[in-house]
Enzyme design. Structure first.
Site: not given
Ligand SMILES: *Cc1c(COP(=O)(O)O)cnc(C)c1O
Length: 396
Positions: A136, A221, A250
Site C-alpha cells: 500500500f 515507504d 503519518k
Molecule cells: C498511509 C500510508 C500511505 C498514504 O499516506 P496518505 O497520507 O494517506 O497519503 C502511503 N504508504 C504507506 C505505507 C502508508 O501506510
C-alpha cells in the site's frame, strides 16, 4: 446520535466507512466523544499520533509557531523547515530532504525522483518500477499504480503502466524480475495496510543487492513504519542496509499534515529547480512540531521502551491463544502489531469497540494495533483483559 454525526452523514463524501462516533477532544491515549464517553485509542489515528493526543510539549511549540509564522511558500527559507531537514539528515542515512504534506505525495515524489534520476544518469529507457503484491503506497494515481492490491484499482484504470508486481519474500522471483530497465523498486519494510506483514531480512538484503547491481534505486515507504513505531526511528535501521530514498509521513508531525522524502545528495540532485514542488510542503507549523517529535522519539531510552512494550503486548496476546486457537498468528515489530484470527477480525473489533477500545482491521481476518507509543503498561493490561474477554465471549 449527536448532531456532529448527523451533519457529517449529510454533507461529507461517502468514501469512508466511518463509525457513527464523533470525537471532540483527545488527551494522551484517550479520545472523548461529544457525549463525554472515553475511548482507549489503540489506533493513534492509524499510526499518526505516536506521542498521543494534545501532547503538552507539542501544543506549546504549535502555539509559539502559530503566533510567529504560518506560511511563506517555498520561494523562501524558514527556520523550522531548515532545522527539521538538518535533524532528519543527522538521524538517517540521508543528506537532502524534500517536504510534502501526505504519504501519497511523498511516494509520488519518490517515484518522480527515481524516474528523473534514471533519466539524468542512464537515459530515458530506464523508467520501470518494481513493487510488491499486497503493498500500500497511497491513493493518488502514481502511488496507486505501485499499490499491489487490485481492489483499490477498480474503476480507476488505466493506471501508470510499466509497474511489475512480485510476491514479497520470494528471493528467486525478485532476482528474475530485476533488469536494466527498472529505475526503482519500492517496498514497505512491514506491509501495514496489507495486514502487518514484515518483509524478511533476506528479502530486504536481496532487494538492496539487486538494486545496486542493476543501478535501480531502492525506495523504502516508511510512512507507517517510521517515527519510532517499530522500536527504531525508521524500520530500515533494524537491517544492515540503507535505502536510496525514504518516504516518511503519518507520525512525522504527530497529526499535522507533513511528509518528507529523504535521499543522498547525489540522488536528490536530480530534482533541479522547477522539476517538482509543493505549495504547503514543509509548512513552518508542521515542521516546528515535527522537530520536537523527533527530539522526543529519537531518544534511545524512548525507543527501547517501545521495543519492550511491543514485546510484552505480543507475548501477552500469545498467552491468550489457549482460548480455542482463535488466533492463528501475531506479527509485527515494536508497537505495530497484527493479530490474525480464524474468524472475521470485525467480530473482535466490535467486541473491543463496545468496551470503548479503538483498533483497526486492515484485512478481513487481521486486527491491527498501533497504540500511541506513550501507552503505559497498565493500559496494555487493560487491553489484554478486554481482548481475553472478547475471545471468551466469541467462543461461547
Ligand atoms: C498511509 C500510508 C500511505 C498514504 O499516506 P496518505 O497520507 O494517506 O497519503 C502511503 N504508504 C504507506 C505505507 C502508508 O501506510
Amino acid at each position: 446520535m449527536g448532531y456532529i454525526v448527523e451533519m457529517g452523514e449529510l454533507f461529507l463524501a461517502g468514501n469512508y466507512r466511518r463509525e457513527r462516533i464523533a470525537f471532540v477532544r483527545g488527551q494522551g491515549t484517550r479520545l472523548f466523544t461529544e457525549d463525554g464517553d472515553e475511548y482507549l485509542d489503540f489506533t493513534a489515528g492509524i499510526a499518526v499520533c505516536n506521542l498521543g493526543h494534545a501532547h503538552p510539549e507539542l501544543v506549546e511549540i504549535l502555539k509559539e509557531q502559530a503566533q510567529r509564522l504560518w506560511h511563506t511558500s517555498n520561494l523562501y527559507y524558514t527556520e523550522p523547515q531548515a532545522k527539521l531537514a538538518k535533524k532528519l539528515v543527522e538521524l538517517t542515512f540521508g543528506e537532502k530532504v524534500f517536504f510534502a504534506n501526505s504519504g501519497a505525495e511523498a511516494v509520488e515524489t519518490a517515484l518522480k525522483l527515481a524516474r528523473r534520476y534514471a533519466f539524468e544518469n542512464y537515459g530515458k529507457q530506464k523508467y520501470k518500477f518494481l513493487a510488491l503484491n499486497n503493498s500500500f503506497h497511497g491513493r493518488t494515481f502514481g502511488a496507486l499504480s505501485v499499490t499491489g492490491q487490485p481492489q483499490y484499482w477498480e474503476g480507476f484504470e488505466p493506471l501508470l503502466p510499466e509497474v511489475t508486481f512480485i510476491p514479497p519474500n520470494d528471493l528467486s522471483v525478485i532476482e528474475e524480475a530485476m533488469n536494466e530497465d527498472i529505475c526503482a523498486l519500492i517496498l514497505e519494510p512491514i506491509q501495514g495496510e496489507g495486514g502487518v506483514h514484515p518483509l524478511s531480512k533476506e528479502f530486504i538484503e536481496k532487494a538492496k543487492e539487486l538494486a545496486h547491481k542493476y543501478k535501480a534505486l531502492l525506495i523504502f515507504d516508511e510512512v507507517q513504519t517510521g517515527i519510532g513505531r517499530t522500536g527504531k526511528l525508521f524500520a530500515y535501521q533494524h537491517y544492515a542496509i540503507e535505502p536510496d530514498i525514504l518516504c516518511s509521513s503519518k507520525a512525522l508531525a504527530n497529526g499535522l499534515p507533513l511528509s518528507a522524502v529523504i535521499a543522498k545528495k547525489e540522488v536528490m540532485e536530480a530534482l533541479k529547480p522547477g522539476t517538482h514542488a509543493s505549495t504547503f510542503g514543509g509548512n513552518p507549523i508542521a515542521c516546528a512540531v515535527a522537530l520536537k517529535v523527533l527530539e522526543i522519539v529519537s531518544e534511545e531510552s524512548f525507543l527501547e521502551e517501545v521495543t519492550l512494550k511491543g514485546k510484552i503486548l505480543k507475548e501477552r496476546i500469545q498467552n491468550l491463544d489457549k482460548y480455542g486457537q482463535i488466533i492463528t498468528s501475531i506479527r509485527g515489530l515494536g508497537l505495530l502489531v497484527g493479530i490474525e484470527f480464524k474468524i472475521p477480525s470485525k467480530e473482535i473489533y466490535h467486541q473491543l469497540l463496545a468496551k470503548k477500545i479503538l483498533t483497526t482491521t486492515p484485512k478481513p481476518q487481521t486486527l491491527r494495533l498501533t497504540p500511541p507509543l506513550i501507552i503505559n503498561y497498565r493500559e496494555i493490561d487493560y487491553f489484554i483483559e478486554a481482548l481475553e474477554h472478547s475471545l471468551k465471549t466469541i467462543k461461547e
